[in-house]
Design a protein around this motif. Sequence first.
Motif, PDB file in Angstrom:
ATOM      1  N   GLY A  80       0.776  -1.227   0.000  1.00 29.27           N
ATOM      2  CA  GLY A  80       0.000   0.000   0.000  1.00 29.27           C
ATOM      3  C   GLY A  80       0.807   1.276   0.000  1.00 29.27           C
ATOM      4  O   GLY A  80       0.285   2.340   0.367  1.00 29.27           O
ATOM      5  N   VAL A  81       2.073   1.201  -0.406  1.00 28.46           N
ATOM      6  CA  VAL A  81       2.902   2.397  -0.458  1.00 28.46           C
ATOM      7  C   VAL A  81       2.689   3.115  -1.790  1.00 28.46           C
ATOM      8  O   VAL A  81       2.172   2.538  -2.752  1.00 28.46           O
ATOM      9  CB  VAL A  81       4.396   2.065  -0.276  1.00 28.46           C
ATOM     10  CG1 VAL A  81       4.626   1.377   1.064  1.00 28.46           C
ATOM     11  CG2 VAL A  81       4.906   1.192  -1.416  1.00 28.46           C
ATOM     12  N   THR A  82       3.088   4.366  -1.832  1.00 24.89           N
ATOM     13  CA  THR A  82       2.980   5.159  -3.055  1.00 24.89           C
ATOM     14  C   THR A  82       4.197   4.916  -3.946  1.00 24.89           C
ATOM     15  O   THR A  82       5.326   4.814  -3.457  1.00 24.89           O
ATOM     16  CB  THR A  82       2.918   6.660  -2.710  1.00 24.89           C
ATOM     17  OG1 THR A  82       1.755   6.896  -1.912  1.00 24.89           O
ATOM     18  CG2 THR A  82       2.848   7.518  -3.971  1.00 24.89           C
ATOM     19  N   LEU A  83       3.978   4.797  -5.247  1.00 27.27           N
ATOM     20  CA  LEU A  83       5.061   4.686  -6.221  1.00 27.27           C
ATOM     21  C   LEU A  83       5.160   5.972  -7.015  1.00 27.27           C
ATOM     22  O   LEU A  83       4.141   6.524  -7.442  1.00 27.27           O
ATOM     23  CB  LEU A  83       4.827   3.524  -7.185  1.00 27.27           C
ATOM     24  CG  LEU A  83       4.702   2.113  -6.626  1.00 27.27           C
ATOM     25  CD1 LEU A  83       4.607   1.116  -7.777  1.00 27.27           C
ATOM     26  CD2 LEU A  83       5.870   1.762  -5.718  1.00 27.27           C
ATOM     27  N   ARG A  84       6.388   6.439  -7.212  1.00 25.00           N
ATOM     28  CA  ARG A  84       6.611   7.579  -8.084  1.00 25.00           C
ATOM     29  C   ARG A  84       7.879   7.335  -8.890  1.00 25.00           C
ATOM     30  O   ARG A  84       8.843   6.764  -8.363  1.00 25.00           O
ATOM     31  CB  ARG A  84       6.757   8.883  -7.287  1.00 25.00           C
ATOM     32  CG  ARG A  84       5.475   9.318  -6.600  1.00 25.00           C
ATOM     33  CD  ARG A  84       5.594  10.695  -6.004  1.00 25.00           C
ATOM     34  NE  ARG A  84       5.769  11.726  -7.034  1.00 25.00           N
ATOM     35  CZ  ARG A  84       5.896  13.018  -6.747  1.00 25.00           C
ATOM     36  NH1 ARG A  84       5.873  13.427  -5.488  1.00 25.00           N
ATOM     37  NH2 ARG A  84       6.053  13.900  -7.722  1.00 25.00           N
ATOM     38  N   PRO A  85       7.916   7.743 -10.150  1.00 25.69           N
ATOM     39  CA  PRO A  85       9.106   7.535 -10.978  1.00 25.69           C
ATOM     40  C   PRO A  85      10.189   8.558 -10.660  1.00 25.69           C
ATOM     41  O   PRO A  85       9.893   9.708 -10.331  1.00 25.69           O
ATOM     42  CB  PRO A  85       8.585   7.716 -12.409  1.00 25.69           C
ATOM     43  CG  PRO A  85       7.448   8.668 -12.244  1.00 25.69           C
ATOM     44  CD  PRO A  85       6.801   8.325 -10.925  1.00 25.69           C
ATOM     45  N   GLN A  86      11.411   8.148 -10.745  1.00 28.43           N
ATOM     46  CA  GLN A  86      12.513   9.069 -10.503  1.00 28.43           C
ATOM     47  C   GLN A  86      12.661  10.050 -11.654  1.00 28.43           C
ATOM     48  O   GLN A  86      12.382   9.716 -12.798  1.00 28.43           O
ATOM     49  CB  GLN A  86      13.816   8.280 -10.333  1.00 28.43           C
ATOM     50  CG  GLN A  86      13.797   7.336  -9.153  1.00 28.43           C
ATOM     51  CD  GLN A  86      15.128   6.650  -8.952  1.00 28.43           C
ATOM     52  OE1 GLN A  86      16.166   7.182  -9.332  1.00 28.43           O
ATOM     53  NE2 GLN A  86      15.099   5.474  -8.363  1.00 28.43           N
ATOM     54  N   PRO A  87      13.125  11.260 -11.375  1.00 28.09           N
ATOM     55  CA  PRO A  87      13.332  12.238 -12.435  1.00 28.09           C
ATOM     56  C   PRO A  87      14.666  12.030 -13.126  1.00 28.09           C
ATOM     57  O   PRO A  87      15.504  11.258 -12.668  1.00 28.09           O
ATOM     58  CB  PRO A  87      13.333  13.567 -11.680  1.00 28.09           C
ATOM     59  CG  PRO A  87      13.943  13.210 -10.368  1.00 28.09           C
ATOM     60  CD  PRO A  87      13.455  11.816 -10.058  1.00 28.09           C
ATOM     61  N   GLU A  88      14.857  12.742 -14.205  1.00 24.51           N
ATOM     62  CA  GLU A  88      16.168  12.775 -14.841  1.00 24.51           C
ATOM     63  C   GLU A  88      17.107  13.602 -13.975  1.00 24.51           C
ATOM     64  O   GLU A  88      16.687  14.505 -13.272  1.00 24.51           O
ATOM     65  CB  GLU A  88      16.059  13.398 -16.236  1.00 24.51           C
ATOM     66  CG  GLU A  88      15.197  12.596 -17.208  1.00 24.51           C
ATOM     67  CD  GLU A  88      15.768  11.231 -17.504  1.00 24.51           C
ATOM     68  OE1 GLU A  88      17.018  11.110 -17.545  1.00 24.51           O
ATOM     69  OE2 GLU A  88      14.981  10.285 -17.693  1.00 24.51           O
ATOM     70  N   GLY A  89      18.380  13.304 -14.054  1.00 25.80           N
ATOM     71  CA  GLY A  89      19.358  14.083 -13.306  1.00 25.80           C
ATOM     72  C   GLY A  89      20.254  13.217 -12.468  1.00 25.80           C
ATOM     73  O   GLY A  89      20.065  11.999 -12.358  1.00 25.80           O
TER      74      GLY A  89
END
Length: 241
Positions: free
Chosen positions: A110-119
């Motif tokens: 149940g955790v949130t997923l977010r994609p990593q940014p460029e950099g």
Amino acid sequence: MCADHDSDGLAASPDLANSQACGQGLGDQRRVYREDGPMLAILAKAPIPGQAKTRMIPALGAEGAARLQHRLIEYTLKTALETTSARNITLWTALEHDHPCFVDIRQRFGVTLRPQPEGDLGVRMHAALCSAGGPSLLIGTDCPILDKTLLKTCHKRLKDADSVFLPAEDGGYALVGVRRPDPRLFRGIDWGTSSVMSQTRTRLAELLWTLECPTTVWDLDTPQDLARLADMEALALEILP
């Protein structure tokens, strides 16, 4: 994060220059602390053979190194959930954001997923810390000795300090916690070298931030580290493929 950080990075957000604003104009936020503790960001690469834990490939092969990465991700999540509510945890994904490993983790934990940014690593870490909107901790998945007791200690130390770090033996660090994000913390750092923590100390001094370092840790990065983990039998059983 480690000096090299072969396995894990961070997730989606603006570049360092554009994210300057989230480190400013926060007034007395440094004195604000969530009753349920700081937010927790976890940086993780998808366990793709040939792209995850690459320095372990000579010892484990590409498939074995990927299995190790998968186990490290799950172990880190389980440890995090012993100290932090799932609603306060974000897993920042890299390589393949919809990898079955990540989909399964979101459904099970149940955790949130977010994609990593460029950099670079500094950009990605700042993005994750900035997204928390308050005091936050950030870790990777390479440090199996980061247990619930140590994580709780870091939670507590951040109540009274501007920052908390767990320096790593390789010259990097396995955890960073800040009461408020500031992109200057990650500027001018030679990522991938043994100077990461020492340069970070310089940045902290320039920011006039107080620092807590509860202990020094080691990461599971090289085949030599596998032997070290194997000596810790209970932990090895949970993690080694």
